[in-house]
Design a protein around this motif. Structure first.
Motif, PDB file in Angstrom:
ATOM      1  N   ALA A  70      -2.555  27.781 -14.071  1.00 10.99           N
ATOM      2  CA  ALA A  70      -3.969  27.440 -13.696  1.00 10.99           C
ATOM      3  C   ALA A  70      -4.143  26.520 -12.588  1.00 10.99           C
ATOM      4  O   ALA A  70      -3.208  25.736 -12.345  1.00 10.99           O
ATOM      5  N   SER A  71      -5.166  26.756 -11.515  1.00  9.56           N
ATOM      6  CA  SER A  71      -5.125  26.166 -10.350  1.00  9.56           C
ATOM      7  C   SER A  71      -5.713  24.813 -10.645  1.00  9.56           C
ATOM      8  O   SER A  71      -6.552  24.590 -11.758  1.00  9.56           O
ATOM      9  N   PHE A  72      -5.783  23.751  -9.629  1.00  4.70           N
ATOM     10  CA  PHE A  72      -6.350  22.590  -9.974  1.00  4.70           C
ATOM     11  C   PHE A  72      -7.877  22.564 -10.066  1.00  4.70           C
ATOM     12  O   PHE A  72      -8.586  21.885 -11.036  1.00  4.70           O
ATOM     13  N   ILE A 120      -1.253  14.849  -7.465  1.00  5.73           N
ATOM     14  CA  ILE A 120      -0.103  14.738  -8.615  1.00  5.73           C
ATOM     15  C   ILE A 120       0.088  16.591  -8.921  1.00  5.73           C
ATOM     16  O   ILE A 120       1.153  16.738  -9.300  1.00  5.73           O
ATOM     17  N   HIS A 121      -1.112  17.113  -9.195  1.00  3.66           N
ATOM     18  CA  HIS A 121      -1.065  18.699  -9.588  1.00  3.66           C
ATOM     19  C   HIS A 121       0.074  19.347  -8.500  1.00  3.66           C
ATOM     20  O   HIS A 121       0.972  19.936  -9.000  1.00  3.66           O
ATOM     21  N   ARG A 122      -0.293  19.201  -7.252  1.00 11.45           N
ATOM     22  CA  ARG A 122       0.600  19.786  -6.303  1.00 11.45           C
ATOM     23  C   ARG A 122       1.846  19.290  -6.213  1.00 11.45           C
ATOM     24  O   ARG A 122       2.854  20.038  -6.116  1.00 11.45           O
ATOM     25  N   LEU A 123       2.118  18.097  -6.305  1.00 12.72           N
ATOM     26  CA  LEU A 123       3.693  17.498  -6.637  1.00 12.72           C
ATOM     27  C   LEU A 123       4.347  17.838  -7.749  1.00 12.72           C
ATOM     28  O   LEU A 123       5.478  18.464  -7.609  1.00 12.72           O
ATOM     29  N   ILE A 124       3.644  18.165  -8.876  1.00 15.09           N
ATOM     30  CA  ILE A 124       4.360  18.888 -10.111  1.00 15.09           C
ATOM     31  C   ILE A 124       4.609  20.269  -9.894  1.00 15.09           C
ATOM     32  O   ILE A 124       5.737  20.618  -9.945  1.00 15.09           O
ATOM     33  N   ARG A 125       3.906  20.866  -9.368  1.00 15.47           N
ATOM     34  CA  ARG A 125       3.755  22.599  -9.267  1.00 15.47           C
ATOM     35  C   ARG A 125       4.794  22.860  -8.276  1.00 15.47           C
ATOM     36  O   ARG A 125       5.671  23.645  -8.352  1.00 15.47           O
ATOM     37  N   GLU A 126       5.029  21.887  -7.146  1.00 14.45           N
ATOM     38  CA  GLU A 126       5.964  22.180  -6.129  1.00 14.45           C
ATOM     39  C   GLU A 126       7.446  21.771  -6.567  1.00 14.45           C
ATOM     40  O   GLU A 126       8.491  22.311  -5.980  1.00 14.45           O
ATOM     41  N   SER A 127       7.538  21.194  -7.513  1.00 13.51           N
ATOM     42  CA  SER A 127       8.712  20.805  -8.208  1.00 13.51           C
ATOM     43  C   SER A 127       9.268  22.088  -9.423  1.00 13.51           C
ATOM     44  O   SER A 127      10.517  21.784  -9.558  1.00 13.51           O
ATOM     45  N   GLN A 128       8.324  22.671  -9.756  1.00 16.94           N
ATOM     46  CA  GLN A 128       8.786  23.553 -10.724  1.00 16.94           C
ATOM     47  C   GLN A 128       9.472  24.901 -10.176  1.00 16.94           C
ATOM     48  O   GLN A 128       9.303  25.405  -9.031  1.00 16.94           O
ATOM     49  N   PRO A 129      10.378  25.529 -10.853  1.00 18.54           N
ATOM     50  CA  PRO A 129      11.032  26.306 -10.530  1.00 18.54           C
ATOM     51  C   PRO A 129      10.106  27.757 -10.442  1.00 18.54           C
ATOM     52  O   PRO A 129       9.126  27.794 -11.087  1.00 18.54           O
ATOM     53  N   PRO A 130      10.593  28.991  -9.763  1.00  9.65           N
ATOM     54  CA  PRO A 130       9.601  29.997  -9.775  1.00  9.65           C
ATOM     55  C   PRO A 130       9.244  30.454 -11.274  1.00  9.65           C
ATOM     56  O   PRO A 130      10.220  30.451 -12.100  1.00  9.65           O
ATOM     57  N   MET A 172     -10.597  12.654  -7.870  1.00  9.10           N
ATOM     58  CA  MET A 172      -9.875  14.174  -8.120  1.00  9.10           C
ATOM     59  C   MET A 172      -8.892  14.375  -6.821  1.00  9.10           C
ATOM     60  O   MET A 172      -8.160  15.253  -7.176  1.00  9.10           O
ATOM     61  N   HIS A 173      -9.222  13.770  -5.652  1.00 10.34           N
ATOM     62  CA  HIS A 173      -8.100  14.024  -4.601  1.00 10.34           C
ATOM     63  C   HIS A 173      -6.864  13.337  -5.031  1.00 10.34           C
ATOM     64  O   HIS A 173      -5.988  14.153  -4.865  1.00 10.34           O
TER      65      HIS A 173
END
Length: 375
Positions: A304-306, A348-358, A342-343
């Motif tokens: 899900a998107s932020f 935090i959302h972006r930080l977590i998602r960019e750490s995830q494997p494909p 929310m900013h």
């Protein structure tokens, strides 16, 4: 948290179950599959899962199952003996079980800690224990205050070491501290989610070369931490703190702002998954406005998107807060998420998602049902 189903009789199972209440089969949690499975005894403490994807394997309960504090499963070690599960191997110090009441307090702590690990695994966040990273690996100490009252344990984080004061597992004591400190919210799970935020600041920000990005959002973490805390405790509450901070404590220092915001992100994705699992749909009817149509929310942990997460979360909190008020209870989520907050949550959302494997493609018919829910 999602719901689980007994593979033997179809009864709904909950995350902490060790026995199916309907067919009385033993059940255990498979962390790699994020599944609870019914079990058949294979003798000599070995069990055979009824979960089809692992039905040919033999598993053991975690060693901490003996104290009824863990229902996770693991595989026999090289000697065939039992070992600690993925979550319990991060424990360095457990409480003195000879102290009256400590076993029950430890059980409460482990419930919260295992729910934390469920979320970390669903978010696919990196995890290293002290053997993998002797200097900064994650480890937990569950400590009592000195019996003679000469010293008190402080819950906190330092270089991967998360300390939880045992008194936090005493409901009356924790509530008294919440009131004394003027907090809206104080739970064991909240402590774990906050302290793990400090750990991931080290892993995903400091060690990943993202300090400048983080400072642009949360402020300069190079400010003297101890001095900042002293100023926080000695000064009145800033009148405009809610404009950009999710809690008053978040105003004390950028590290605490990050950890508080991190904890709230974990609150949000975990609660949304629970709502999805129960088919909770928020469709408010307001005179003169009508009612909003449901929306599809992908897996809040990985898909899900932020924007979709926030558009699902805010109506849900309005509804559940209103339900609580109808029962004369305090708000379920007594926080206001302003644009400034929310900013920070988006970071935090972006930080977590960019750490995830494909991620795997979730377009198949069977997969799609497990990946989406409607709000």
């Amino acid at each position: 948290m999602k719901l689980f189903e007994c593979q033997s009789c179809g009864q709904i199972l909950f995350f902490e179950n060790t026995v199916c209440e309907h067919c009385r089969r033993a059940v255990g949690y498979l962390p790699e599959q994020s599944l609870l499975t019914a079990l058949d005894s294979a003798g000599d403490r070995l069990w055979r899962p009824l979960e089809p994807s692992v039905k040919h394997e033999q598993v053991l309960y975690c060693s901490n199952h003996d104290d009824d504090v863990c229902n996770w499963l693991t595989t026999p070690d090289a000697t065939g003996d039992r070992s600690f599960c993925l979550a319990c191997r991060f424990n360095r110090t457990i409480p003195n079980l000879d102290t009256p009441g400590n076993l029950e307090r430890w059980r409460k702590i482990e419930v919260a800690k295992h729910r934390l690990f469920y979320t970390l695994l669903r978010l696919k966040l990196p995890l290293k224990d002290r053997r993998q990273d002797p200097e900064n690996g994650l480890v937990f100490d569950f400590l009592d205050d000195a019996p003679d009252g000469s010293s008190s344990v402080m819950t906190g984080h330092a270089n991967g070491v998360i300390t939880i004061a045992m008194r936090e597992a005493d409901d009356a004591s924790r509530e008294r501290m919440r009131v004394e400190m003027g907090e809206y919210y104080r739970t064991l799970l909240g402590h774990f989610r906050h302290e793990i935020g400090h750990y991931y600041w080290n892993v995903l920000v400091r060690d990943a070369g993202r300090l400048d990005e983080c400072r642009a959002v949360f402020g300069d973490d190079r400010a003297d931490y101890q001095k900042a805390l002293q100023v926080y405790y000695d000064s009145p509450t800033p009148p405009d703190w809610q404009d950009s901070h999710v809690s008053v404590y978040a105003t004390s220092h950028p590290w605490e702002d990050f950890a508080e915001t991190w904890a709230h992100y974990l609150h949000i994705v975990s609660t949304l998954e629970t709502a999805c699992a129960f088919g909770v749909s928020v469709d408010p009817r307001v005179p003169g406005i009508g009612h909003a149509s449901g929306r599809t929310l992908g897996d809040p942990y990985t898909q899900a998107s932020f924007e979709d997460i926030m558009q699902a979360w805010l109506p849900l909190t309005y509804a559940v807060n209103s339900l609580n008020r109808s029962m004369g209870l305090a708000d379920f989520y007594p926080f206001v998420l302003t644009a400034g907050i929310m900013h920070k949550l988006a970071f935090i959302h972006r930080l977590i998602r960019e750490s995830q494997p494909p991620q795997r493609d979730c377009s198949g018919a069977n997969d799609q049902a497990s990946c989406t829910s409607h709000f």
